[in-house]
Write a protein that holds these residues in place. Structure first.
Motif, mmCIF file in Angstrom:
data_model
loop_
_atom_site.group_PDB
_atom_site.id
_atom_site.type_symbol
_atom_site.label_atom_id
_atom_site.label_comp_id
_atom_site.label_asym_id
_atom_site.label_seq_id
_atom_site.Cartn_x
_atom_site.Cartn_y
_atom_site.Cartn_z
ATOM 1 N N PRO A 1 0.508 -10.188 -6.045
ATOM 2 C CA PRO A 1 -0.434 -10.391 -4.892
ATOM 3 C C PRO A 1 -1.862 -10.248 -4.759
ATOM 4 C CG PRO A 1 0.668 -8.452 -4.314
ATOM 5 C CD PRO A 1 1.047 -8.896 -5.694
ATOM 6 N N GLY A 2 -2.442 -9.630 -5.816
ATOM 7 C CA GLY A 2 -3.739 -9.310 -6.074
ATOM 8 C C GLY A 2 -3.906 -7.826 -5.731
ATOM 9 N N LEU A 3 -5.125 -7.335 -6.299
ATOM 10 C CA LEU A 3 -4.970 -5.957 -6.367
ATOM 11 C C LEU A 3 -5.494 -5.401 -4.965
ATOM 12 C CD1 LEU A 3 -6.881 -4.905 -9.691
ATOM 13 C CD2 LEU A 3 -4.559 -4.971 -9.089
ATOM 14 N N GLY A 4 -6.049 -6.191 -3.935
ATOM 15 C CA GLY A 4 -6.545 -5.671 -2.667
ATOM 16 C C GLY A 4 -5.389 -5.544 -1.919
ATOM 17 N N TYR A 5 -4.375 -6.540 -1.949
ATOM 18 C CA TYR A 5 -3.155 -6.220 -1.384
ATOM 19 C C TYR A 5 -2.443 -5.177 -1.587
ATOM 20 C CZ TYR A 5 0.837 -8.310 1.140
ATOM 21 O OH TYR A 5 2.089 -8.618 1.796
ATOM 22 N N VAL A 6 -2.254 -4.805 -2.909
ATOM 23 C CA VAL A 6 -1.650 -3.607 -3.557
ATOM 24 C C VAL A 6 -2.464 -2.315 -2.739
ATOM 25 C CG1 VAL A 6 -1.207 -2.249 -5.615
ATOM 26 C CG2 VAL A 6 -0.882 -4.580 -5.827
#
Length: 310
Positions: free
Chosen positions: A286-291
C-alpha cells in the motif's frame, strides 16, 4: 494520561482520524505539531476527535515544517473552527531560543484559554514558573529525564515524554529492542501522565530517500518483563539496492505474519494487525506511508488495551 506526540504529516493525521474512537475511549490527548501549510488533513482529524468526544493540544508555533516562520494561520484556524471548544486547545512549544517575556506574551495572547506548554529545550523554567498560574496548566516535557528542570512546575499537571524509538538505517535494526517503560513508571518518576513519539521517533525530515531496506515496526507489551514495552523490527532480506520496495515489503510482512501467528505471541491482535493480515493475503503493497500509519494505530491500540486492563 497518555499524550502521544504527532507531527502533522498525512499518514500521522490519518492515524489520528482512524483511531479517534480508541483515543476517546482511552482518554488519550494527542499533542500535534502541524508541519504542513494545508490544514485540511488536520481539520478532518480534529473534527473526528471532537465527534468521538476526544481532545487534542495543537502547537501554535511549530519548530518544523511550513509554519515554523509564523503560526498565525494556525491561530486563525483554531479560533475560527475551535474557538469555543474546551477539547481542542492551543499549545506553545518552548524552545532554547525563547525568553520568558516571549512565552508570557504568547500565553496572554490566548486570553481566557489556558494553553498547554510543551517544553522542548527551554532554559528559563524556574523564572517562567514564577510568572504562571501553575495550578491550572498542563506542562509537557519532551525530555523525561530532566527531573531538575521540571521541579518548579510541581504544582502543575506534568506530562513526561520519552522517545523510545531509536532511529537507525532500516537494515541496522535488531529484530527486537526495548522501547519504553514510561507507561508503567511515569507516576513514580513524578509525572501525572506520559507520552512518546510513537513508532516514528522525534527525528523530523521533510521526506525520505529511496529505501534500501523496508522495516515494519510493531510494539508489544511483555507481561513477563514487568509490562515493559518492546518493538519488533521486521526487516526485508534484500537491502543492497533501492529497487522493488513492494518485494521488500512482502519479505518484511512475511516475518510479521509469522510472529503474530505464533500461539505464544505477545503482539496484541489489533485492527492494524488485521490490516497487515489482509495485505499479506492479497499480496498488496500500500506504500510506506500507509505502513507507518498502521504501525502508529497498532501502538495506540496496544497502550489503550494495557490501560483498560491495568
Amino acid at each position: 494520561m497518555y499524550y502521544p506526540y504527532f507531527r502533522g504529516k498525512q499518514f500521522e493525521l490519518l492515524a489520528i482520524k482512524e483511531s479517534a474512537g480508541v483515543i476517546a475511549d482511552a482518554g488519550f490527548t494527542p499533542v500535534i505539531e502541524p508541519v504542513r501549510e494545508n490544514i485540511k488533513g488536520l481539520q478532518r482529524s480534529l473534527d473526528e476527535l471532537v465527534e468521538y468526544g476526544a481532545g487534542a493540544a495543537i502547537i501554535m508555533n511549530p519548530r518544523h515544517g511550513d509554519h515554523k516562520e509564523s503560526g498565525n494561520s494556525l491561530v486563525e484556524f483554531l479560533e475560527r473552527d475551535h474557538g469555543d471548544s474546551v477539547a481542542i486547545s492551543p499549545a506553545i512549544l518552548l524552545t532554547s531560543g525563547m525568553k520568558v517575556e516571549q512565552v508570557m506574551d504568547l500565553v496572554d495572547s490566548f486570553g481566557d484559554r489556558i494553553p498547554t506548554l510543551v517544553h522542548g529545550g527551554f532554559h528559563e523554567g524556574k523564572e517562567l514558573a514564577q510568572h504562571l498560574d501553575s495550578d491550572s496548566m498542563t506542562h509537557v516535557f519532551l525530555d523525561a529525564r530532566n527531573t531538575l528542570y521540571r521541579r518548579p512546575f510541581r504544582r502543575s499537571r506534568r506530562i513526561l515524554v520519552e522517545d523510545g524509538f531509536v532511529r537507525k538505517k532500516n537494515a541496522d535494526y535488531d529484530f527486537v529492542e526495548h522501547f519504553s517503560d514510561l507507561h508503567v513508571t511515569y507516576e513514580e518518576r513524578g509525572g501525572d501522565g506520559y507520552g512518546d513519539f510513537l513508532t516514528i521517533g522525534d527525528h523530523y525530515s521533510e521526506g525520505g530517500g529511496p529505501a534500501y531496506a523496508v522495516a515494519i515496526h510493531l510494539t508489544f507489551i511483555d507481561p513477563s518483563n514487568d509490562d515493559a514495552m518492546f518493538v519488533y523490527h521486521f526487516k526485508s532480506d534484500d537491502n543492497d539496492t533501492p529497487v522493488d520496495p513492494a518485494g521488500k515489503f512482502a519479505q518484511a510482512l512475511s516475518k510479521l505474519i509469522s510472529t503474530v501467528n505464533d500461539p505464544a505471541t505477545k503482539v496484541l491482535p489489533t485492527s492494524a494487525v488485521e490490516e497487515f493480515r489482509d495485505l499479506h493475503r492479497r499480496n498488496h503493497f500500500p506504500g510506506l506511508g500507509y505502513v507507518k500509519k498502521l504501525s502508529i494505530k497498532h501502538h495506540l491500540e496496544t497502550l489503550a488495551e494495557f490501560h483498560a486492563n491495568a
